[in-house]
Design an enzyme around this catalytic site. Structure first.
Site, PDB file in Angstrom:
ATOM      1  N   VAL A 140      -2.990   9.576  -4.429  1.00 24.07           N
ATOM      2  CA  VAL A 140      -2.106   9.134  -5.520  1.00 24.07           C
ATOM      3  C   VAL A 140      -2.811   9.255  -6.869  1.00 24.07           C
ATOM      4  O   VAL A 140      -2.208   9.663  -7.870  1.00 24.07           O
ATOM      5  CB  VAL A 140      -1.619   7.684  -5.281  1.00 24.07           C
ATOM      6  CG1 VAL A 140      -0.907   7.149  -6.502  1.00 24.07           C
ATOM      7  CG2 VAL A 140      -0.695   7.633  -4.079  1.00 24.07           C
ATOM      8  N   ASP A 194       0.812  -1.217   0.000  1.00 23.60           N
ATOM      9  CA  ASP A 194       0.000   0.000   0.000  1.00 23.60           C
ATOM     10  C   ASP A 194       0.846   1.268   0.000  1.00 23.60           C
ATOM     11  O   ASP A 194       0.415   2.320  -0.434  1.00 23.60           O
ATOM     12  CB  ASP A 194      -0.921  -0.021   1.228  1.00 23.60           C
ATOM     13  CG  ASP A 194      -1.715   1.269   1.391  1.00 23.60           C
ATOM     14  OD1 ASP A 194      -2.540   1.554   0.498  1.00 23.60           O
ATOM     15  OD2 ASP A 194      -1.506   1.992   2.381  1.00 23.60           O
ATOM     16  N   LEU A 240      -6.608   6.937   2.756  1.00 22.91           N
ATOM     17  CA  LEU A 240      -6.797   7.945   1.709  1.00 22.91           C
ATOM     18  C   LEU A 240      -5.645   7.996   0.699  1.00 22.91           C
ATOM     19  O   LEU A 240      -5.646   8.840  -0.184  1.00 22.91           O
ATOM     20  CB  LEU A 240      -6.962   9.331   2.348  1.00 22.91           C
ATOM     21  CG  LEU A 240      -8.229   9.508   3.205  1.00 22.91           C
ATOM     22  CD1 LEU A 240      -8.200  10.847   3.914  1.00 22.91           C
ATOM     23  CD2 LEU A 240      -9.480   9.410   2.343  1.00 22.91           C
ATOM     24  N   ARG A 241      -4.682   7.075   0.851  1.00 22.71           N
ATOM     25  CA  ARG A 241      -3.553   7.102  -0.085  1.00 22.71           C
ATOM     26  C   ARG A 241      -4.016   6.923  -1.527  1.00 22.71           C
ATOM     27  O   ARG A 241      -3.496   7.552  -2.439  1.00 22.71           O
ATOM     28  CB  ARG A 241      -2.538   6.015   0.259  1.00 22.71           C
ATOM     29  CG  ARG A 241      -1.607   6.374   1.395  1.00 22.71           C
ATOM     30  CD  ARG A 241      -0.342   5.520   1.372  1.00 22.71           C
ATOM     31  NE  ARG A 241       0.428   5.765   2.572  1.00 22.71           N
ATOM     32  CZ  ARG A 241       0.472   4.940   3.617  1.00 22.71           C
ATOM     33  NH1 ARG A 241      -0.221   3.825   3.589  1.00 22.71           N
ATOM     34  NH2 ARG A 241       1.205   5.228   4.675  1.00 22.71           N
ATOM     35  N   GLY A 242      -4.985   6.039  -1.739  1.00 23.04           N
ATOM     36  CA  GLY A 242      -5.487   5.776  -3.093  1.00 23.04           C
ATOM     37  C   GLY A 242      -6.039   7.033  -3.751  1.00 23.04           C
ATOM     38  O   GLY A 242      -5.757   7.312  -4.917  1.00 23.04           O
TER      39      GLY A 242
END
Length: 355
Positions: A293, A207, A288-290
């Site tokens: 990015v 991830d 919230l990385r998705g």
């Protein structure tokens, strides 16, 4: 001009623009060069599919950067966030700093590397006897403002992967020994590659990579022949082969440089942001990385295409790369995770899937 004699002594590198196929891998690498804050890329695929060749070819497209001369951390002479503490002190004291230009470095991390080799070491004897923080820089120092490449990252010790990802996320490397602490900037594009047959990374580590590219063996006979012939031509006369592709390489270099400059002016509409977050939410993507990015990658793609506004097509192109490794694995799910992301995109954005 100074780099020409130096370049002649370097190992010949296969030109990036000459690489046939593997669009997904090449795109992910280019987007990370345009915006290093995307967070790197994990490349998974069969043996012999050109993963290492493509990563090493990328370096030749990168622009030169200004660094402080003889500084082991490639300190930026103007950005305090990218300076070592010694350089920052000189700047504060208005001391003159010698500046030079250098090509962006790509550092290979060997599988057997120890933590000391990666992070650097403190000479405790000198620290205790002379009272100085004698620091021997490691690979993270060398990789600052460049690329750190880990081949077979899925075989690397999990603790070492943690160290790399922490440094990549924070932009700093801190080494502590017996109460003595040394920090230095460590901002780099982390690129990992591996073969899925040799095991996957733990989901929480996976991830942390911004993007995930999948590569496969080329099936079309004509393309296979083209790849073999090109490789044979390169090995027979590397300099002549590189010259034949130099115009194409220079065109791509300029495209990357212009995209890096354009990036700050690229906009993504609120409606597109809402829909990206809806896709992430409906796919049960943790954290919230998705979302972040995908915003960054879509903006980088628009910049690479010479546009100031992100389109739905930009998002469709990058969103499988940004989300496929963040989905919860269901062993009974027959559909490819990238295709699953595209299907959800089509539903949320109300537009047909395109390749």
């Amino acid at each position: 001009m100074q780099s020409t004699p130096e370049k002649k002594n370097e190992r010949s590198v296969f030109p990036f623009t000459a690489i046939v196929g593997q669009k997904e891998m090449k795109l992910a690498l280019l987007l990370n060069v345009v915006d290093p804050k995307i967070g790197g890329v994990m490349i998974m695929g069969d043996r012999g599919t050109g993963k290492s060749t493509t990563v090493r070819a990328l370096v030749d497209l990168l622009p030169e950067i200004e660094v402080v001369e003889n500084d082991p951390f490639n300190s930026d002479p103007r950005d305090p966030q990218l300076m070592s503490h010694e350089v920052r002190k000189k700047v504060i004291n208005n001391q003159e700093i010698p500046i030079t230009k250098t090509r962006i470095a790509m550092v290979d991390l060997p599988l057997g590397a120890t933590e000391d080799r990666v992070c650097g070491t403190i000479d405790l004897e000198r620290a205790l006897t002379e009272g100085v923080k004698a620091f021997e820089p490691g690979l993270l120092a060398k990789a600052n403002r460049g690329i750190l490449y880990v081949d077979e990252v899925n075989l690397l010790d999990d603790h070492l992967v943690d160290v790399l990802l922490d440094a990549a996320a924070s932009g700093w490397n801190t080494v502590e020994r017996e109460g003595i602490s040394v920090s230095h900037p460590a901002r780099f594009i982390l690129i990992g590659s591996g073969n899925p047959e040799e095991g996957e990374l733990r989901p929480q580590l996976l991830d942390r990579f911004g993007m995930h590219a999948q590569v496969g063996t080329v099936k079309e006979p004509e393309l296979r022949v083209q790849i073999v012939e090109q490789r044979a031509s390169f090995e027979e006369a590397p300099e002549a082969f590189q010259q034949a592709w130099e115009a194409s390489q220079e065109s791509m270099r300029q495209k990357v440089i212009q995209a890096r400059e354009r990036l700050k002016s690229v906009e993504i509409s609120y409606d597109h942001k809402i829909k990206i977050s809806q896709v992430c939410s409906e796919l049960d993507v943790d954290g919230l990385r998705g979302d972040i990015v995908t915003y960054r990658a879509a903006k980088a793609l628009a910049a690479l295409g010479g546009r100031n506004e992100v389109t739905a097509q930009d998002i469709l192109t990058v969103i499988p790369l940004c989300l496929r490794h963040r989905l919860r694995k269901d062993p009974l799910e027959p559909i490819d995770s990238g295709l699953l992301v595209k299907e959800k995109f089509a539903k949320v954005f109300g537009s047909p899937m395109e390749s």
